[in-house]
Design a protein around this motif. Structure first.
Motif, PDB file in Angstrom:
ATOM      1  N   LEU A  97     -85.513  56.917 -31.907  1.00  0.00           N
ATOM      2  CA  LEU A  97     -85.817  55.614 -32.506  1.00  0.00           C
ATOM      3  C   LEU A  97     -87.162  55.673 -33.207  1.00  0.00           C
ATOM      4  CD1 LEU A  97     -84.697  52.597 -32.555  1.00  0.00           C
ATOM      5  CD2 LEU A  97     -86.362  52.162 -30.736  1.00  0.00           C
ATOM      6  N   ASP A 101     -87.453  51.487 -37.403  1.00  0.00           N
ATOM      7  CA  ASP A 101     -86.217  50.922 -36.871  1.00  0.00           C
ATOM      8  C   ASP A 101     -86.489  49.643 -36.091  1.00  0.00           C
ATOM      9  OD1 ASP A 101     -84.741  53.062 -37.885  1.00  0.00           O
ATOM     10  OD2 ASP A 101     -85.028  54.244 -36.059  1.00  0.00           O
ATOM     11  N   GLY A 120     -87.148  44.139 -39.282  1.00  0.00           N
ATOM     12  CA  GLY A 120     -86.421  44.778 -38.204  1.00  0.00           C
ATOM     13  C   GLY A 120     -86.150  43.809 -37.068  1.00  0.00           C
ATOM     14  N   THR A 139     -93.177  55.180 -31.117  1.00  0.00           N
ATOM     15  CA  THR A 139     -92.377  53.968 -31.235  1.00  0.00           C
ATOM     16  C   THR A 139     -92.835  52.927 -30.228  1.00  0.00           C
ATOM     17  OG1 THR A 139     -90.491  55.267 -31.984  1.00  0.00           O
ATOM     18  CG2 THR A 139     -90.038  53.057 -31.185  1.00  0.00           C
TER      19      THR A 139
END
Length: 337
Positions: A97, A101, A120, A139
């Motif tokens: 991820l 994203d 997103g 992330t």
């Protein structure tokens, strides 16, 4: 006219606003009870976990649900989001991820010869970060700005997130293969960390009769509007906290910093968020003032994940045990007669 809901449950009329629906006249305690009861239709036998989850939302905090697989972590997050009439998105965190994203990405449009930002899933009122510790640190760090500042930065521009905004993250503390441990800086962003635990015998029998929680969650309907949630949040902010109780919170933080088993004590953010959670708990009890009992009710869930136990004591003392010792060591303020 609309109705402002006080933490004590007394409606305050606002003549400057147009007429509202009858549901807006419900007291804070009634709205709180409606949310918890609605979640309880899908999550059986866990009233304390449900109450803490709602308290976290109304205190404008983020929730970390940490437990073994199959006990209802994701179901609790889904049930809470479906009980409130607002937008919600689920993100399954995986090693591949990317931050884009989660936050969004700018796409070039040939027709206009400009870049258009496609938001997103972070642009929702309730964001479920499922198995957050399976995503890479890069992330995970993309959540920090959103959780702390209620905004995200992309392509040199800051974009605000619409209130109410809450991140509900889940993680499995047992299975560590292919996971990335959450750093202390991110753990400190979560207002509460809770565990659901195994259900009681009667609750598990009820689950068998119901055929699981999926159908029950799908059948849930919103019982409060996003406007009512914002009004409840405003009511929580107005809950009174006496000077003696504020001193009690500071004393707890100081005690944690000098506890022999605690290597990293409570930060000032921990004190602020403990105060917010205590105010929300007081409002849920129909009071417009906080008490030491409110602090103790949310204490372990609000503080245990923010401390680090020293290596010499880690084998025989948990973070929850250390927090309980901190509470036992600090005198409780006594109300004047």
């Amino acid at each position: 006219m609309t109705t402002d809901i006080s933490a004590g449950g007394t409606p305050h009329a606002r003549p400057d606003q147009p007429d509202s629906t009858a549901s807006a006249a419900r007291t804070f305690a009634q709205l709180f009870g409606a949310i918890t009861a609605n979640i309880g239709l899908a999550i059986r036998g866990k009233p304390e976990a449900i109450e803490l989850a709602v308290v976290c939302m109304l205190a404008e905090g983020h929730l970390l649900v940490e437990d073994v697989p199959g006990v209802g972590k994701t179901s609790l997050a889904k049930a809470l989001s479906r009980s409130v009439d607002c937008s919600w998105r689920r993100v399954q965190f995986t090693p591949d991820l990317l931050p884009t994203d989660l936050i969004g990405v700018s796409i070039y449009s040939r027709t206009t010869e400009t870049f258009r930002f496609e938001p997103g899933p972070i642009f929702a009122n309730v964001v479920l970060a499922d198995e957050i510790n399976r995503a890479s640190p890069k992330t995970q760090s993309a959540l920090l700005e959103a959780m702390e500042e209620r905004q995200v930065s992309s392509d040199g521009e800051s974009r605000p997130l619409s209130p109410p905004f809450m991140v509900i993250a889940t993680q499995n503390p047992i299975e560590q293969e292919g996971t990335y441990r959450l750093p202390e800086s991110q753990l400190d962003r979560f207002l509460l960390r809770i565990s659901i635990g195994y259900p009681g015998r009667d609750a598990e029998l009820q689950m068998l009769d119901d055929g699981g929680s999926s159908d029950a969650i799908a059948a849930l309907q919103p019982v409060v509007s996003s406007r009512e949630v914002l009004t409840m949040i405003e009511a929580v902010r107005s809950v009174y906290m006496a000077s003696a109780l504020k001193s009690y919170l500071v004393d707890l933080a100081e005690a944690s910093r000098h506890h022999p088993a605690i290597e990293l004590g409570l930060s000032p953010r921990a004190t602020l968020q403990l105060a917010a959670a205590s105010k929300a708990q007081a409002a849920a009890r129909g009071r417009n003032y906080a008490t030491p009992d409110d602090v103790k009710f949310v204490g372990s869930s609000a503080l245990a994940h923010r401390i680090v136990i020293s290596s010499d004591h880690a084998s025989r003392m948990s973070a929850d045990d250390a927090i309980q010792e901190v509470f036992a060591a600090v005198p409780v303020p006594v109300a004047r007669t």
